[in-house]
Design a protein around this motif. Structure first.
Motif, PDB file in Angstrom:
ATOM      1  N   TYR A  40      10.370   1.535  92.832  1.00  0.00           N
ATOM      2  CA  TYR A  40      10.516   0.124  93.169  1.00  0.00           C
ATOM      3  C   TYR A  40      11.813  -0.432  92.574  1.00  0.00           C
ATOM      4  O   TYR A  40      12.542  -1.177  93.227  1.00  0.00           O
ATOM      5  N   LEU A  41      12.106  -0.037  91.344  1.00  0.00           N
ATOM      6  CA  LEU A  41      13.338  -0.461  90.684  1.00  0.00           C
ATOM      7  C   LEU A  41      14.566   0.026  91.446  1.00  0.00           C
ATOM      8  O   LEU A  41      15.521  -0.731  91.638  1.00  0.00           O
ATOM      9  N   VAL A  42      14.536   1.259  91.902  1.00  0.00           N
ATOM     10  CA  VAL A  42      15.655   1.804  92.682  1.00  0.00           C
ATOM     11  C   VAL A  42      15.874   0.962  93.943  1.00  0.00           C
ATOM     12  O   VAL A  42      17.015   0.653  94.303  1.00  0.00           O
ATOM     13  N   THR A  43      14.797   0.553  94.572  1.00  0.00           N
ATOM     14  CA  THR A  43      14.896  -0.304  95.757  1.00  0.00           C
ATOM     15  C   THR A  43      15.505  -1.656  95.406  1.00  0.00           C
ATOM     16  O   THR A  43      16.375  -2.159  96.129  1.00  0.00           O
ATOM     17  N   LEU A  44      15.051  -2.236  94.303  1.00  0.00           N
ATOM     18  CA  LEU A  44      15.603  -3.528  93.861  1.00  0.00           C
ATOM     19  C   LEU A  44      17.105  -3.429  93.607  1.00  0.00           C
ATOM     20  O   LEU A  44      17.882  -4.241  94.113  1.00  0.00           O
ATOM     21  N   ILE A  45      17.483  -2.453  92.812  1.00  0.00           N
ATOM     22  CA  ILE A  45      18.896  -2.284  92.460  1.00  0.00           C
ATOM     23  C   ILE A  45      19.725  -1.941  93.689  1.00  0.00           C
ATOM     24  O   ILE A  45      20.864  -2.397  93.821  1.00  0.00           O
ATOM     25  N   GLY A  46      19.146  -1.177  94.602  1.00  0.00           N
ATOM     26  CA  GLY A  46      19.854  -0.757  95.806  1.00  0.00           C
ATOM     27  C   GLY A  46      20.260  -1.897  96.715  1.00  0.00           C
ATOM     28  O   GLY A  46      21.140  -1.747  97.567  1.00  0.00           O
ATOM     29  N   ALA A  47      19.655  -3.055  96.546  1.00  0.00           N
ATOM     30  CA  ALA A  47      20.000  -4.217  97.371  1.00  0.00           C
ATOM     31  C   ALA A  47      21.276  -4.905  96.889  1.00  0.00           C
ATOM     32  O   ALA A  47      21.738  -5.855  97.513  1.00  0.00           O
ATOM     33  N   TYR A  48      21.844  -4.408  95.803  1.00  0.00           N
ATOM     34  CA  TYR A  48      23.045  -5.015  95.217  1.00  0.00           C
ATOM     35  C   TYR A  48      24.197  -4.025  95.234  1.00  0.00           C
ATOM     36  O   TYR A  48      23.990  -2.821  95.299  1.00  0.00           O
ATOM     37  N   ASP A  49      25.399  -4.565  95.171  1.00  0.00           N
ATOM     38  CA  ASP A  49      26.587  -3.731  95.276  1.00  0.00           C
ATOM     39  C   ASP A  49      26.956  -3.050  93.961  1.00  0.00           C
ATOM     40  O   ASP A  49      27.439  -1.919  93.961  1.00  0.00           O
ATOM     41  N   ARG A  50      26.756  -3.774  92.860  1.00  0.00           N
ATOM     42  CA  ARG A  50      27.206  -3.244  91.576  1.00  0.00           C
ATOM     43  C   ARG A  50      26.202  -3.564  90.475  1.00  0.00           C
ATOM     44  O   ARG A  50      25.590  -4.635  90.475  1.00  0.00           O
ATOM     45  N   PHE A 142      14.267 -11.163  87.962  1.00  0.00           N
ATOM     46  CA  PHE A 142      13.096 -10.344  88.269  1.00  0.00           C
ATOM     47  C   PHE A 142      12.550  -9.869  86.934  1.00  0.00           C
ATOM     48  O   PHE A 142      13.162  -9.051  86.253  1.00  0.00           O
ATOM     49  N   ASP A 143      11.390 -10.439  86.550  1.00  0.00           N
ATOM     50  CA  ASP A 143      10.725 -10.090  85.299  1.00  0.00           C
ATOM     51  C   ASP A 143       9.839  -8.885  85.562  1.00  0.00           C
ATOM     52  O   ASP A 143       8.774  -9.001  86.158  1.00  0.00           O
ATOM     53  N   PHE A 144      10.283  -7.726  85.118  1.00  0.00           N
ATOM     54  CA  PHE A 144       9.564  -6.482  85.397  1.00  0.00           C
ATOM     55  C   PHE A 144       8.213  -6.449  84.691  1.00  0.00           C
ATOM     56  O   PHE A 144       7.259  -5.876  85.210  1.00  0.00           O
ATOM     57  N   LYS A 145       8.101  -7.080  83.537  1.00  0.00           N
ATOM     58  CA  LYS A 145       6.811  -7.136  82.844  1.00  0.00           C
ATOM     59  C   LYS A 145       5.817  -7.954  83.668  1.00  0.00           C
ATOM     60  O   LYS A 145       4.642  -7.595  83.782  1.00  0.00           O
ATOM     61  N   GLU A 146       6.286  -9.034  84.235  1.00  0.00           N
ATOM     62  CA  GLU A 146       5.451  -9.860  85.111  1.00  0.00           C
ATOM     63  C   GLU A 146       4.989  -9.038  86.319  1.00  0.00           C
ATOM     64  O   GLU A 146       3.830  -9.117  86.731  1.00  0.00           O
ATOM     65  N   TYR A 147       5.885  -8.260  86.871  1.00  0.00           N
ATOM     66  CA  TYR A 147       5.560  -7.381  88.003  1.00  0.00           C
ATOM     67  C   TYR A 147       4.491  -6.357  87.609  1.00  0.00           C
ATOM     68  O   TYR A 147       3.518  -6.157  88.333  1.00  0.00           O
ATOM     69  N   ASN A 149       2.307  -6.569  85.146  1.00  0.00           N
ATOM     70  CA  ASN A 149       1.046  -7.286  84.941  1.00  0.00           C
ATOM     71  C   ASN A 149       0.370  -7.624  86.267  1.00  0.00           C
ATOM     72  O   ASN A 149      -0.849  -7.506  86.400  1.00  0.00           O
ATOM     73  N   SER A 150       1.154  -8.027  87.249  1.00  0.00           N
ATOM     74  CA  SER A 150       0.601  -8.320  88.575  1.00  0.00           C
ATOM     75  C   SER A 150      -0.014  -7.076  89.197  1.00  0.00           C
ATOM     76  O   SER A 150      -1.070  -7.150  89.837  1.00  0.00           O
ATOM     77  N   LYS A 151       0.632  -5.940  88.999  1.00  0.00           N
ATOM     78  CA  LYS A 151       0.077  -4.676  89.502  1.00  0.00           C
ATOM     79  C   LYS A 151      -1.245  -4.350  88.816  1.00  0.00           C
ATOM     80  O   LYS A 151      -2.205  -3.936  89.461  1.00  0.00           O
ATOM     81  N   LEU A 152      -1.288  -4.544  87.504  1.00  0.00           N
ATOM     82  CA  LEU A 152      -2.502  -4.238  86.748  1.00  0.00           C
ATOM     83  C   LEU A 152      -3.678  -5.109  87.181  1.00  0.00           C
ATOM     84  O   LEU A 152      -4.821  -4.660  87.155  1.00  0.00           O
ATOM     85  N   TYR A 153      -3.397  -6.328  87.584  1.00  0.00           N
ATOM     86  CA  TYR A 153      -4.446  -7.243  88.039  1.00  0.00           C
ATOM     87  C   TYR A 153      -4.670  -7.177  89.539  1.00  0.00           C
ATOM     88  O   TYR A 153      -5.427  -7.962  90.092  1.00  0.00           O
ATOM     89  N   GLY A 154      -3.997  -6.240  90.211  1.00  0.00           N
ATOM     90  CA  GLY A 154      -4.186  -6.052  91.647  1.00  0.00           C
ATOM     91  C   GLY A 154      -3.583  -7.139  92.509  1.00  0.00           C
ATOM     92  O   GLY A 154      -3.991  -7.333  93.642  1.00  0.00           O
ATOM     93  N   LEU A 155      -2.589  -7.830  91.978  1.00  0.00           N
ATOM     94  CA  LEU A 155      -1.963  -8.924  92.721  1.00  0.00           C
ATOM     95  C   LEU A 155      -0.767  -8.467  93.558  1.00  0.00           C
ATOM     96  O   LEU A 155      -0.265  -9.220  94.373  1.00  0.00           O
ATOM     97  N   VAL A 156      -0.309  -7.253  93.308  1.00  0.00           N
ATOM     98  CA  VAL A 156       0.846  -6.708  94.048  1.00  0.00           C
ATOM     99  C   VAL A 156       0.401  -5.493  94.801  1.00  0.00           C
ATOM    100  O   VAL A 156      -0.344  -4.684  94.359  1.00  0.00           O
TER     101      VAL A 156
END
Length: 156
Positions: A40-50, A142-147, A149-156
């Motif tokens: 998921y992180l690779v996808t996030l970073i991949g949307a940017y040039d640098r 993009f707060d990765f800890k928030e992400y 936590n959302s996964k752990l609670y089944g929100l993502v």
């Protein structure tokens, strides 16, 4: 050019996944992250040039990952050299970072990151306190800890 600033804790995840996605938990100080988080992180970073970074972040990452041994150590060294070549490294003087009101709360490295984030299109971090400051200043975060936590609670 669209720039993404990757904080040290997330750069460790990024490098750990590239080194050996099966060992991310060993390299990331905890077992919260897995291969899917790296992807998921690779996808996030991949949307940017640098990727934008600074000596403070690179030093923290190296302190955490330089103890790797064997073939993974060789891969780590190869990857860091590639990141040094392809990223934009900026320098903010410690004196400048220490003259901000948030320095007392965030410390040196995060104060530098917060100053740098003002000039970037996105800050990715797992440091919620840093992310909260950046959000308060109107930065895109993009707060990765928030992400996680959302996964752990089944929100993502």
């Amino acid at each position: 050019m669209r720039d993404v600033l990757v904080d040290s804790n997330i750069l460790v995840l990024f490098l750990a996944g590239k080194i050996n996605a099966g060992r991310i938990g060993q390299y990331c100080r905890n077992n919260l992250y897995g291969k899917d988080d790296y992807e998921y992180l690779v996808t996030l970073i991949g949307a940017y040039d640098r990727i934008v970074t600074c000596p403070n972040v690179l030093t923290e990452v190296d302190n955490l990952l330089n103890g790797i041994t064997g073939d993974d150590k060789y891969e780590y060294l190869k990857l860091t050299k590639a990141i040094y070549q392809s990223s934009i490294e900026k320098y903010i003087a410690s004196l400048q970072a220490s003259q901000n009101s948030y320095f007392d709360d965030l410390g040196l490295a995060d104060s530098v990151v917060l100053l740098m984030a003002q000039e970037c299109d996105l800050l990715i971090s797992a440091d919620s306190r840093l992310c909260d400051y950046a959000k308060a200043f109107g930065m895109k975060v993009f707060d990765f800890k928030e992400y996680i936590n959302s996964k752990l609670y089944g929100l993502v």
